[in-house]
Write an enzyme that holds these catalytic residues in place. Structure first.
Site, PDB file in Angstrom:
ATOM      1  N   ASP A   1       5.510   4.963   3.395  1.00 31.48           N
ATOM      2  CA  ASP A   1       4.405   5.721   3.982  1.00 31.48           C
ATOM      3  C   ASP A   1       4.390   5.472   5.482  1.00 31.48           C
ATOM      4  O   ASP A   1       4.500   4.319   5.940  1.00 31.48           O
ATOM      5  CB  ASP A   1       3.083   5.300   3.354  1.00 31.48           C
TER       6      ASP A   1
ATOM      7  N   TYR B   1      -4.837  11.553  -6.081  1.00 22.84           N
ATOM      8  CA  TYR B   1      -4.442  11.772  -7.471  1.00 22.84           C
ATOM      9  C   TYR B   1      -5.183  12.890  -8.203  1.00 22.84           C
ATOM     10  O   TYR B   1      -4.685  13.380  -9.214  1.00 22.84           O
ATOM     11  CB  TYR B   1      -4.628  10.470  -8.259  1.00 22.84           C
TER      12      TYR B   1
ATOM     13  N   GLU C   1       3.527   1.078   4.626  1.00 20.48           N
ATOM     14  CA  GLU C   1       3.882   0.240   3.484  1.00 20.48           C
ATOM     15  C   GLU C   1       5.039   0.853   2.723  1.00 20.48           C
ATOM     16  O   GLU C   1       5.392   2.022   2.908  1.00 20.48           O
ATOM     17  CB  GLU C   1       2.687   0.021   2.567  1.00 20.48           C
TER      18      GLU C   1
ATOM     19  N   GLU D   1      -4.706   0.081 -10.549  1.00 14.33           N
ATOM     20  CA  GLU D   1      -4.044   1.385 -10.629  1.00 14.33           C
ATOM     21  C   GLU D   1      -3.664   1.740 -12.066  1.00 14.33           C
ATOM     22  O   GLU D   1      -2.803   2.586 -12.290  1.00 14.33           O
ATOM     23  CB  GLU D   1      -2.810   1.387  -9.727  1.00 14.33           C
TER      24      GLU D   1
ATOM     25  N   ASN E   1       6.441   1.464  -1.204  1.00 17.87           N
ATOM     26  CA  ASN E   1       6.139   1.503  -2.631  1.00 17.87           C
ATOM     27  C   ASN E   1       7.440   1.368  -3.410  1.00 17.87           C
ATOM     28  O   ASN E   1       8.346   2.181  -3.243  1.00 17.87           O
ATOM     29  CB  ASN E   1       5.455   2.822  -2.993  1.00 17.87           C
TER      30      ASN E   1
ATOM     31  N   ARG F   1       9.378   4.527  -1.757  1.00 24.45           N
ATOM     32  CA  ARG F   1       8.735   5.515  -0.907  1.00 24.45           C
ATOM     33  C   ARG F   1       8.043   4.814   0.243  1.00 24.45           C
ATOM     34  O   ARG F   1       7.212   3.927   0.028  1.00 24.45           O
ATOM     35  CB  ARG F   1       7.702   6.323  -1.705  1.00 24.45           C
TER      36      ARG F   1
ATOM     37  N   GLY G   1       4.475   6.649  -7.740  1.00 25.90           N
ATOM     38  CA  GLY G   1       3.818   7.431  -8.769  1.00 25.90           C
ATOM     39  C   GLY G   1       4.692   8.563  -9.278  1.00 25.90           C
ATOM     40  O   GLY G   1       5.547   9.091  -8.553  1.00 25.90           O
TER      41      GLY G   1
ATOM     42  N   SER H   1      -2.739   2.496  -3.520  1.00 23.64           N
ATOM     43  CA  SER H   1      -3.575   3.668  -3.792  1.00 23.64           C
ATOM     44  C   SER H   1      -4.880   3.677  -3.003  1.00 23.64           C
ATOM     45  O   SER H   1      -5.879   4.243  -3.442  1.00 23.64           O
ATOM     46  CB  SER H   1      -3.896   3.766  -5.293  1.00 23.64           C
TER      47      SER H   1
END
Length: 334
Positions: free
Chosen positions: A276, A235, A290, A37, A292, A274, A296, A165
């Site tokens: 998901d 992205y 998951e 990433e 994070n 964050r 990002g 990602s």
């Protein structure tokens, strides 16, 4: 922050109003790194750097992919903003070095970072806490593919256990596709996980704070083209739609926030994160995918979207995250 103020956004603005930016000293922004990433980390880190400079912070970029992290000691930074994603940045390794150097840093500590990067360890903790997440199996080269399908059903998802990602991720629709999906994921990681594919709305819920003070920010609904939220659509595509508010029923939205917050606390995350989530279209039940711990911060990123929805713009969000390092003291939870 003042608990009497009604929203997280109001409390952030109140805390920033009384912040002396000089108290933050010389700030290092860690970006780039060595993970898959790297490209996204450079985008996040440069955005963070520009935001800090616009606020009058003495901020400097430090690319851990080009420079040895041990050089951090020579830079005489007072604190660190971590804009690294994936391994060697979001997995507890850089956090451990910063602990040794005595440098306060943004985001979760060593243990929470190491747990959250490992999708299998994360699932085990969530399941032990009764939190809903798709059924899974760890795959090996000798796995019985038919037995995997019998257990998890079709379609199923195969992915590296330590990548983010959507790198190395495959949606498997037949047992014949499993060996190739495993090979792709195993090429990126020595641990591969397969999980039941939940069909429905894709949601994400940013989180902020620590322990009892932690709270969920607004949920975002993600609508990628062809229902494929891959690396490009995350992205670089302008076709992916993001809805905040989500348009889902208020009680469902609240259930997603409650689940995400419980997931964040179970892992011991701090400052921000964050979660998901997939919302099963048949049952309406949310499932955790998951967590994070270094989200990002690009132009397409989701935490800034949620913060903006409650009145905190990108630069203020960055400054608030950095200001939280002022709260770190010797013996503070990591």
């Amino acid at each position: 922050m003042d608990a009497n103020l009604s929203s997280w956004g109001e409390r952030v603005q109140a805390s920033l109003a009384g912040l002396d930016v000089k108290s933050l000293g010389r700030v290092g922004v860690l970006l780039g790194g060595k993970s898959g990433e790297r490209e996204i980390s450079l985008m996040s880190g440069n955005g963070v750097l520009d935001a800090l400079l616009s606020k009058g912070i003495d901020a400097h970029a430090f690319d851990t992919g080009l420079r040895c992290p041990t050089e951090l000691a020579k830079e005489k930074f007072d604190r660190i903003f971590i804009s690294l994603h994936g391994r060697f940045g979001e997995d507890g390794t850089i956090q451990g070095l910063l602990e040794l150097l005595g440098l306060p840093y943004t985001g979760s500590g060593v243990l929470a970072s190491a747990l959250a990067i490992d999708k299998i360890a994360t699932k085990q903790i969530w399941m032990s806490n009764g939190l809903s997440t798709p059924e899974y199996e760890e795959l090996t080269a000798t796995s019985d593919w038919n037995a995997v399908v019998q257990h998890l059903g079709l379609p199923l998802i195969v992915k590296p256990a330590h990548e983010g990602s959507s790198l190395g991720l495959t949606k498997v629709k037949s047992v014949e596709e499993l060996p190739a999906a495993y090979k792709l994921a195993a090429g990126l990681d020595n641990k591969v996980v397969a999980e039941t594919c939940i069909i429905g709305d894709e949601l994400t819920c940013p989180l902020a704070g620590y322990g009892k003070s932690a709270e969920a920010l607004p949920v975002i609904k993600i609508i990628p083209p062809q229902a494929n939220y891959d690396f490009h659509n995350k992205y670089f595509s302008d076709e992916t739609q993001y809805l905040c508010p989500t348009g889902v029923a208020p009680e469902v939205n609240a259930a997603v926030q409650e689940l995400a917050l419980a997931a964040y606390k179970a892992l011991g995350c701090r400052t921000w994160g964050r979660a998901d989530v997939m919302l099963d279209k048949k049952t309406g039940k949310p499932y955790l995918l998951e967590m994070n711990t270094s989200p990002g911060m690009t132009s397409h990123s989701l935490v800034p979207m949620a913060a903006k929805a409650v009145g905190v713009d990108y630069a203020d969000l960055v400054l608030w995250l950095l200001s939280q390092t002022l709260l770190q003291r010797e013996g503070a939870p990591s």
